[in-house]
Design a protein around this motif. Sequence first.
Motif, PDB file in Angstrom:
ATOM      1  N   ALA A  43       8.325 -38.305 -32.217  1.00  0.00           N
ATOM      2  CA  ALA A  43       7.663 -37.807 -31.960  1.00  0.00           C
ATOM      3  C   ALA A  43       7.134 -35.885 -31.893  1.00  0.00           C
ATOM      4  CB  ALA A  43       8.268 -37.307 -30.040  1.00  0.00           C
ATOM      5  N   ALA A  44       8.350 -35.175 -32.790  1.00  0.00           N
ATOM      6  CA  ALA A  44       8.250 -33.809 -33.659  1.00  0.00           C
ATOM      7  C   ALA A  44       6.736 -34.196 -34.586  1.00  0.00           C
ATOM      8  CB  ALA A  44       9.195 -33.768 -34.213  1.00  0.00           C
ATOM      9  N   VAL A  45       6.576 -35.258 -34.932  1.00  0.00           N
ATOM     10  CA  VAL A  45       5.407 -35.739 -35.787  1.00  0.00           C
ATOM     11  C   VAL A  45       4.360 -35.645 -35.542  1.00  0.00           C
ATOM     12  CG1 VAL A  45       4.423 -36.586 -38.105  1.00  0.00           C
ATOM     13  CG2 VAL A  45       6.855 -37.071 -37.180  1.00  0.00           C
ATOM     14  N   GLN A  46       2.635 -33.840 -35.946  1.00  0.00           N
ATOM     15  CA  GLN A  46       1.824 -34.187 -35.362  1.00  0.00           C
ATOM     16  C   GLN A  46       0.889 -35.079 -35.213  1.00  0.00           C
ATOM     17  OE1 GLN A  46       0.159 -31.948 -34.056  1.00  0.00           O
ATOM     18  NE2 GLN A  46      -1.664 -32.335 -34.601  1.00  0.00           N
ATOM     19  N   ASP A  47       0.296 -36.076 -34.437  1.00  0.00           N
ATOM     20  CA  ASP A  47      -0.139 -37.742 -34.602  1.00  0.00           C
ATOM     21  C   ASP A  47      -1.406 -37.018 -34.554  1.00  0.00           C
ATOM     22  OD1 ASP A  47      -0.008 -40.344 -32.197  1.00  0.00           O
ATOM     23  OD2 ASP A  47      -0.636 -39.916 -34.409  1.00  0.00           O
ATOM     24  N   PRO A  48      -2.247 -37.498 -36.326  1.00  0.00           N
ATOM     25  CA  PRO A  48      -3.252 -37.326 -36.099  1.00  0.00           C
ATOM     26  C   PRO A  48      -4.606 -38.369 -35.076  1.00  0.00           C
ATOM     27  CG  PRO A  48      -2.557 -38.376 -38.088  1.00  0.00           C
ATOM     28  CD  PRO A  48      -1.490 -38.218 -36.838  1.00  0.00           C
ATOM     29  N   GLN A  49      -4.050 -39.050 -35.334  1.00  0.00           N
ATOM     30  CA  GLN A  49      -5.166 -39.498 -33.612  1.00  0.00           C
ATOM     31  C   GLN A  49      -5.197 -39.063 -32.516  1.00  0.00           C
ATOM     32  OE1 GLN A  49      -3.230 -43.772 -32.261  1.00  0.00           O
ATOM     33  NE2 GLN A  49      -5.080 -44.303 -32.492  1.00  0.00           N
ATOM     34  N   LEU A  50      -4.608 -38.061 -32.714  1.00  0.00           N
ATOM     35  CA  LEU A  50      -4.990 -37.004 -31.050  1.00  0.00           C
ATOM     36  C   LEU A  50      -6.452 -36.660 -31.338  1.00  0.00           C
ATOM     37  CD1 LEU A  50      -1.269 -35.630 -29.951  1.00  0.00           C
ATOM     38  CD2 LEU A  50      -2.658 -36.719 -29.070  1.00  0.00           C
ATOM     39  N   TYR A  51      -6.922 -36.138 -32.395  1.00  0.00           N
ATOM     40  CA  TYR A  51      -7.879 -36.003 -32.834  1.00  0.00           C
ATOM     41  C   TYR A  51      -8.730 -36.292 -32.005  1.00  0.00           C
ATOM     42  CZ  TYR A  51      -5.439 -31.921 -35.529  1.00  0.00           C
ATOM     43  OH  TYR A  51      -4.981 -30.951 -36.399  1.00  0.00           O
ATOM     44  N   VAL A  52      -9.064 -38.040 -32.420  1.00  0.00           N
ATOM     45  CA  VAL A  52      -9.907 -38.883 -32.340  1.00  0.00           C
ATOM     46  C   VAL A  52     -10.173 -39.015 -30.974  1.00  0.00           C
ATOM     47  CG1 VAL A  52     -10.553 -40.962 -32.337  1.00  0.00           C
ATOM     48  CG2 VAL A  52      -9.139 -40.571 -34.446  1.00  0.00           C
ATOM     49  N   PHE A  53      -8.486 -38.640 -30.182  1.00  0.00           N
ATOM     50  CA  PHE A  53      -8.707 -38.594 -28.556  1.00  0.00           C
ATOM     51  C   PHE A  53      -9.953 -37.402 -27.989  1.00  0.00           C
ATOM     52  CE2 PHE A  53      -6.777 -42.404 -27.345  1.00  0.00           C
ATOM     53  CZ  PHE A  53      -5.759 -42.664 -27.910  1.00  0.00           C
ATOM     54  N   GLU A  54      -9.950 -35.840 -28.341  1.00  0.00           N
ATOM     55  CA  GLU A  54     -10.319 -35.236 -28.317  1.00  0.00           C
ATOM     56  C   GLU A  54     -11.240 -35.054 -28.505  1.00  0.00           C
ATOM     57  OE1 GLU A  54      -7.682 -31.496 -29.695  1.00  0.00           O
ATOM     58  OE2 GLU A  54      -9.286 -30.439 -29.014  1.00  0.00           O
ATOM     59  N   ALA A  55     -11.391 -35.407 -30.048  1.00  0.00           N
ATOM     60  CA  ALA A  55     -13.269 -36.390 -29.822  1.00  0.00           C
ATOM     61  C   ALA A  55     -13.813 -36.552 -29.150  1.00  0.00           C
ATOM     62  CB  ALA A  55     -13.393 -37.166 -31.627  1.00  0.00           C
ATOM     63  N   VAL A  56     -12.986 -37.447 -28.460  1.00  0.00           N
ATOM     64  CA  VAL A  56     -13.755 -38.348 -26.986  1.00  0.00           C
ATOM     65  C   VAL A  56     -14.129 -37.258 -25.899  1.00  0.00           C
ATOM     66  CG1 VAL A  56     -13.213 -40.473 -25.605  1.00  0.00           C
ATOM     67  CG2 VAL A  56     -12.614 -40.512 -28.235  1.00  0.00           C
ATOM     68  N   GLY A  57     -13.209 -37.114 -26.162  1.00  0.00           N
ATOM     69  CA  GLY A  57     -13.460 -35.869 -24.965  1.00  0.00           C
ATOM     70  C   GLY A  57     -14.519 -34.897 -24.830  1.00  0.00           C
ATOM     71  N   ILE A  58     -14.711 -34.548 -25.968  1.00  0.00           N
ATOM     72  CA  ILE A  58     -15.602 -33.648 -26.385  1.00  0.00           C
ATOM     73  C   ILE A  58     -16.907 -34.811 -26.140  1.00  0.00           C
ATOM     74  CG2 ILE A  58     -17.171 -32.649 -28.426  1.00  0.00           C
ATOM     75  CD1 ILE A  58     -14.169 -31.786 -29.679  1.00  0.00           C
ATOM     76  N   LEU A  59     -17.053 -35.281 -26.581  1.00  0.00           N
ATOM     77  CA  LEU A  59     -18.601 -37.112 -26.670  1.00  0.00           C
ATOM     78  C   LEU A  59     -18.534 -37.020 -24.781  1.00  0.00           C
ATOM     79  CD1 LEU A  59     -17.709 -38.738 -29.664  1.00  0.00           C
ATOM     80  CD2 LEU A  59     -19.639 -37.466 -29.416  1.00  0.00           C
ATOM     81  N   VAL A  60     -17.545 -37.467 -24.441  1.00  0.00           N
ATOM     82  CA  VAL A  60     -18.016 -37.895 -23.325  1.00  0.00           C
ATOM     83  C   VAL A  60     -18.109 -36.313 -21.814  1.00  0.00           C
ATOM     84  CG1 VAL A  60     -16.672 -38.297 -20.700  1.00  0.00           C
ATOM     85  CG2 VAL A  60     -16.413 -39.368 -22.969  1.00  0.00           C
ATOM     86  N   SER A  61     -17.595 -35.376 -22.366  1.00  0.00           N
ATOM     87  CA  SER A  61     -18.082 -33.848 -21.845  1.00  0.00           C
ATOM     88  C   SER A  61     -20.001 -33.774 -22.035  1.00  0.00           C
ATOM     89  CB  SER A  61     -16.981 -33.001 -22.282  1.00  0.00           C
ATOM     90  OG  SER A  61     -17.624 -32.570 -23.235  1.00  0.00           O
ATOM     91  N   MET A  62     -19.969 -33.893 -23.461  1.00  0.00           N
ATOM     92  CA  MET A  62     -21.435 -33.782 -24.159  1.00  0.00           C
ATOM     93  C   MET A  62     -22.504 -34.500 -21.854  1.00  0.00           C
ATOM     94  SD  MET A  62     -21.206 -33.616 -27.561  1.00  0.00           S
ATOM     95  CE  MET A  62     -22.843 -33.645 -27.833  1.00  0.00           C
ATOM     96  N   LEU A  63     -22.353 -35.345 -22.054  1.00  0.00           N
ATOM     97  CA  LEU A  63     -23.065 -36.151 -20.848  1.00  0.00           C
ATOM     98  C   LEU A  63     -22.682 -36.132 -19.895  1.00  0.00           C
ATOM     99  CD1 LEU A  63     -21.554 -40.252 -22.203  1.00  0.00           C
ATOM    100  CD2 LEU A  63     -23.992 -38.771 -22.857  1.00  0.00           C
ATOM    101  N   TRP A  64     -22.762 -34.357 -19.471  1.00  0.00           N
ATOM    102  CA  TRP A  64     -21.888 -33.735 -18.263  1.00  0.00           C
ATOM    103  C   TRP A  64     -23.251 -34.354 -17.176  1.00  0.00           C
ATOM    104  CZ3 TRP A  64     -25.635 -29.616 -17.085  1.00  0.00           C
ATOM    105  CH2 TRP A  64     -26.257 -28.904 -17.516  1.00  0.00           C
ATOM    106  N   LYS A  65     -24.690 -34.721 -17.626  1.00  0.00           N
ATOM    107  CA  LYS A  65     -25.528 -34.726 -16.895  1.00  0.00           C
ATOM    108  C   LYS A  65     -26.087 -35.778 -16.434  1.00  0.00           C
ATOM    109  CE  LYS A  65     -28.547 -30.590 -18.882  1.00  0.00           C
ATOM    110  NZ  LYS A  65     -29.716 -30.707 -19.434  1.00  0.00           N
ATOM    111  N   ALA A  66     -24.909 -36.919 -17.148  1.00  0.00           N
ATOM    112  CA  ALA A  66     -25.856 -38.836 -16.766  1.00  0.00           C
ATOM    113  C   ALA A  66     -24.295 -38.811 -15.480  1.00  0.00           C
ATOM    114  CB  ALA A  66     -24.900 -39.331 -18.180  1.00  0.00           C
ATOM    115  N   PRO A  67     -24.843 -39.540 -14.275  1.00  0.00           N
ATOM    116  CA  PRO A  67     -24.144 -39.976 -13.346  1.00  0.00           C
ATOM    117  C   PRO A  67     -22.992 -40.512 -14.166  1.00  0.00           C
ATOM    118  CG  PRO A  67     -26.304 -40.983 -13.165  1.00  0.00           C
ATOM    119  CD  PRO A  67     -26.196 -39.495 -14.128  1.00  0.00           C
ATOM    120  N   GLU A  68     -23.420 -41.734 -14.966  1.00  0.00           N
ATOM    121  CA  GLU A  68     -22.185 -42.869 -15.343  1.00  0.00           C
ATOM    122  C   GLU A  68     -20.980 -41.705 -16.319  1.00  0.00           C
ATOM    123  OE1 GLU A  68     -25.284 -43.354 -16.308  1.00  0.00           O
ATOM    124  OE2 GLU A  68     -25.863 -43.516 -18.012  1.00  0.00           O
TER     125      GLU A  68
END
Lengths: 254, 122
Positions: free
Chosen positions: A61-86
Motif C-alpha cells: 500500500a505504501a508504494v506509489q501506484d502509477p495507475q492513479l495518474y490514469v484515474f486522475e486523467a479520466v477525472g480531467i477528461l470528464v470534467s472537460m464535458l461540464w457543458k454536456a448533460p450526459e
Amino acid sequence: MRSRVFYLFYKFLQTCRNEIPVELVPTLLNSLRDVLVIQIELPEPEAGEEPEPLVLLAEAAAVQDPQLYVFEAVGILVSMLWKAPEQPDILLSFVRPLLDTLQSDLQSVKGTNTQDVLLLLRIHHVIMALGNVARGFPDFPNPLPPDYVFLCLGIFRDIAQAILVSLEAMKVFRVVRDASRFAFSRIIATTGTQITDLIPALMVNLLTEFEPSELVDFMNFLNLLIHRLQVRHSVFKELDPKLTANFRKICLMF
Amino acid sequence: MARLTKARRHGYWFRAPRTDVLFTAGAKGRAAFCQVPDVPKDKRKAVDYSSFPLTLQGELVFALLESRISAYPHQVVAMQVFESFSRYTDFFKVRKNCIVPALEAMVDARCVLFLSIRCDTC
C-alpha cells in the motif's frame, strides 16, 4: 516505464486541458477503459523471510501506484464535458465498476471474516482510485458563483458515502484508514461544503482505531479540512462530544 | 598555461556563438516556440499565436511530431517522444492543431496499452 507513461499522459492532459477539443474527449475516454483495470500484487518477501501478511500489505500500500495518474486523467477528461448533460452518465460509467468492486470485496471480507490481504489491498486501491478521479475535477469555487452548476455532485456524494461505509466496516486496518483519508481530502476539494454532513462520521471512524504514527497525517488532514471548507464553529460543535473522548484517548498514548 | 594555449590553438576562445539560439535562449512559455512581437500582458490571451513563425525549438518539436517517430517499434523511443511532448506543452498552445496527433500517438494501442502490458520488458 509504464509508470512514467501514465504520468506523462496525465501531465500532458493537465497542462493542455484548455486546448484539447471537447469533441475528442469521448474518444480519449473510451481508449482508456482497458487501462483502468486494477491489478493487485503483493511484494515478494526476501529469501528466507516469512513476514506477516499485514506487513506485506502495508508495504504494497505504501508504494506509489502509477495507475492513479490514469484515474486522475479520466477525472480531467470528464470534467472537460461540464457543458454536456450526459457528463454524470459518463462519469458513472467509470465509477460504477469501482463501486461494484468495492461492494463485492466488502461482502467477501465480511463473509469470510479472515484477513485476506489481497482483498484488503484491492479495497485500498479502489478507494485511492475513486479519490483520484475526484482530483481531476477543478476545485469547488469559493465564493460560489450564482449560476454555478455541478452536474456530478450527486455521484461524488455517493462515492464519499461508499468510502464511509467501507471505512466503518474496515477501520481496524490502517491501509483502509489511510486510503479513506486520502480519498476524502480529494473529494472535499471537488465538492466543497456540499458533503460536510459526512465529516463527523468520517472523523469518528478515523479516530476510533488510531495509531500514534498516524497523528501527523491526521493533523495535515484536519488542516486541509479547515482550509478547504473554512469550517465554521457549528461543524465542530456537532463533532465535539464524539471527538473529545477519542482525542483524550490519543493524548494518553503519548 | 598549457591548457590555455591548447584552447587558443583550437579556437575555443574565438568560436562565435549561434546568434539564432542566443536570440531565443531564455525565452519562456509560448515565446520559446514562436517568434512573438512584444504584446502587452493584458492582450496576450487574445493573440493568435498560430500566425507567427516557429522558432528553432518550435520547429524541432514540430519535426518530432511530424516524423511520427513515436511509432518506432521500441518503447524507449516512444518514451522519449512523450517526455518531449510533456516538457514542451507550450508548443501545443501556439500550434493547437498539433494536439490531436500528439494525443493519438499517446493513446495509440501500440503505445500506452502496449507499454502497460509489456512493462516486464522494461
